[in-house]
Design an enzyme around this catalytic site. Structure first.
Site, PDB file in Angstrom:
ATOM      1  N   HIS A 305      20.432 -25.039 -71.617  1.00  0.00           N
ATOM      2  CA  HIS A 305      19.474 -26.128 -71.402  1.00  0.00           C
ATOM      3  C   HIS A 305      18.694 -26.344 -72.684  1.00  0.00           C
ATOM      4  O   HIS A 305      18.387 -25.387 -73.405  1.00  0.00           O
ATOM      5  CB  HIS A 305      18.515 -25.778 -70.255  1.00  0.00           C
ATOM      6  CG  HIS A 305      17.741 -26.955 -69.748  1.00  0.00           C
ATOM      7  ND1 HIS A 305      16.587 -27.394 -70.359  1.00  0.00           N
ATOM      8  CD2 HIS A 305      17.949 -27.786 -68.683  1.00  0.00           C
ATOM      9  CE1 HIS A 305      16.116 -28.443 -69.695  1.00  0.00           C
ATOM     10  NE2 HIS A 305      16.913 -28.704 -68.689  1.00  0.00           N
ATOM     11  N   ASP A 362      21.943 -28.187 -63.113  1.00  0.00           N
ATOM     12  CA  ASP A 362      22.941 -29.257 -62.987  1.00  0.00           C
ATOM     13  C   ASP A 362      24.291 -28.714 -62.525  1.00  0.00           C
ATOM     14  O   ASP A 362      25.012 -29.375 -61.771  1.00  0.00           O
ATOM     15  CB  ASP A 362      23.112 -29.989 -64.324  1.00  0.00           C
ATOM     16  CG  ASP A 362      21.831 -30.651 -64.780  1.00  0.00           C
ATOM     17  OD1 ASP A 362      21.253 -31.395 -63.980  1.00  0.00           O
ATOM     18  OD2 ASP A 362      21.404 -30.430 -65.924  1.00  0.00           O
TER      19      ASP A 362
END
Length: 427
Positions: A305, A362
């Site tokens: 991330h 995600d």
């Protein structure tokens, strides 16, 4: 009192106030920097620039911390509900029983959309991307609700906020129904916020729809985990649009347009597409090798991330939720098999551990939404549904901030210097 920061430019030194936050790094106040030095700062992506002060969300990416109004995201996701978190983001404190009941009642009474709005959908092609539809219909809400577009009126701002939170599930469900050629379902206010959305999405008029409590709880967690994420691209877009005095519906449409980008809201869709590309557990070593090859442009989507350099705190909750959903649905799907094996490898392979490439929110949300039955093109629309409350809270905070000005970033100009016009025949 924090000591001021000295900045030297050429032979001149200037002191600038250093502003402390309640947690996190101090911020150098350079509002007078240009006036005093004749220079701008250069910060592509604004990754080292605080564009505002906010009391809503705090992130420490290195430590893997995400707080909403001071409350850790894992506690909220495990113990709270999306309606509670929505109230918290909007009002700053968790609601009491009566406050929560009143807030939930208010939201449920705003879930219907003007009947004329349904005709907007019929103007789109059936294969239109849901985000394209949402950009249009959310912006169009301002043409229906003139009584909540005066941003100088705090009451109108809150009415608009309630309307947006309430109507987004209806609009997203309508986008799905339109794409599959099924009739729109009206909201049913005796259901929960999330249960109502599931019914409007997957129910049909011909038969009763029973909300699966496991799926309902999973979707509620997904909404909580995506509700706000500090000054990300779409939230900054909402604030920038709002800084001009634009009405709240236009600001949310701007946020939706920004969220549509694959580097932002489209990440879970990209992660699932990658799993489908791999296709079989036997091919995972091939893709792992490609991911480790510096000369190969392939990247594992859904891992690592930009902000979190540790395990994404939202991903820990999503992992547990994914296991519950897959166990409940008992689905046999090669894509899910690939996901589980890839997750196992990434959590145990020294390469991924050293680079802190952990599965992120995600990765898991894409797996869950796919198992529930959402097509991949709906993923970003679901993200927009959840993030609406964060956008609304941030927008309200910005409007109420006496220090907020219209957004006007500067630039480092690298084009041609001044030159004289030459008639076309002489060029």
């Amino acid at each position: 009192m924090t000591e001021p920061t000295t900045i030297k430019t050429g032979s001149t030194e200037k002191k600038y106030p250093t502003l402390p936050g309640t947690v996190g790094p101090d911020v150098v106040d350079i509002r007078k920097f240009y006036a005093e030095t004749g220079m701008f700062t250069y910060d592509p992506g604004f990754t080292s620039t605080a564009s505002c002060q906010s009391a809503i969300t705090y992130i420490d990416g290195d430590a893997g911390i995400l707080l909403h109004r001071g409350y850790p995201i894992d506690q909220l996701a495990e113990r709270s509900s999306f309606m509670e978190v929505s109230y918290l983001l909007l009002h700053g404190e968790l609601p009491g029983e009566k406050e929560l009941a009143d807030f939930t009642w208010t939201i449920s009474r705003h879930t219907m959309v003007h009947e004329q709005l349904s005709t907007f959908y019929r103007g789109f092609r059936r294969d239109a991307h849901p985000m394209a539809i949402l950009c249009g219909v959310v912006g169009a809400l301002s043409s229906f609700y003139h009584d909540s577009t005066d941003i100088t009126d705090a009451k109108q701002r809150m009415i608009a906020s309630h309307r947006l939170i309430a109507k987004m599930p209806t609009l997203v469900a309508m986008a799905f129904k339109y794409s599959v050629g099924q009739p729109f379902l009206y909201p049913q206010n005796d259901l929960s916020y999330t249960g109502n959305f599931l019914r409007m999405t997957f129910g049909v008029p011909a038969e009763k729809y029973d909300v699966n409590p496991i799926i309902e709880a999973a979707m509620d967690k997904i909404f909580i985990l995506h509700a706000d994420h500090e000054q990300n691209a779409s939230t900054s877009t909402v604030r920038l649009a709002g800084s001009s005095g634009a009405n709240p519906f236009a600001c949310m449409a701007a946020g939706i347009a920004c969220l549509w980008g694959p580097a932002h809201g489209g990440a879970n869709e990209a992660a699932l597409n990658m799993l489908r590309e791999i296709g079989d557990v036997k091919r995972i070593p091939e893709y792992i090798a490609r991911a480790k090859d510096k000369n190969d442009p392939f990247r594992l989507m859904g891992f690592g991330h930009r902000v979190y350099k540790n395990f994404d705190p939202r991903a820990k909750v999503m992992k547990t939720t994914a296991d519950e959903v897959l166990r409940e649905l008992n689905i046999s799907d090669p894509v899910l098999d690939v996901a589980k094996e890839l997750e196992h490898i990434a959590l145990n392979d020294p390469y991924f551990i050293d680079k802190k490439l952990y599965p992120n929110v995600d990765f898991y949300s894409g797996v869950i939404l796919n198992a529930i039955g959402f097509p991949t093109e709906m993923f970003t629309a679901l993200f927009a549904l959840a993030r609406t409350v964060g956008w609304v809270a941030q927008w309200n905070e910005m409007i109420s901030d006496p220090e907020q000005k219209i957004g006007r970033p500067r630039q480092l100009y690298v084009g041609a210097t001044q030159r004289d016009y030459v008639p076309v025949g002489s060029r």
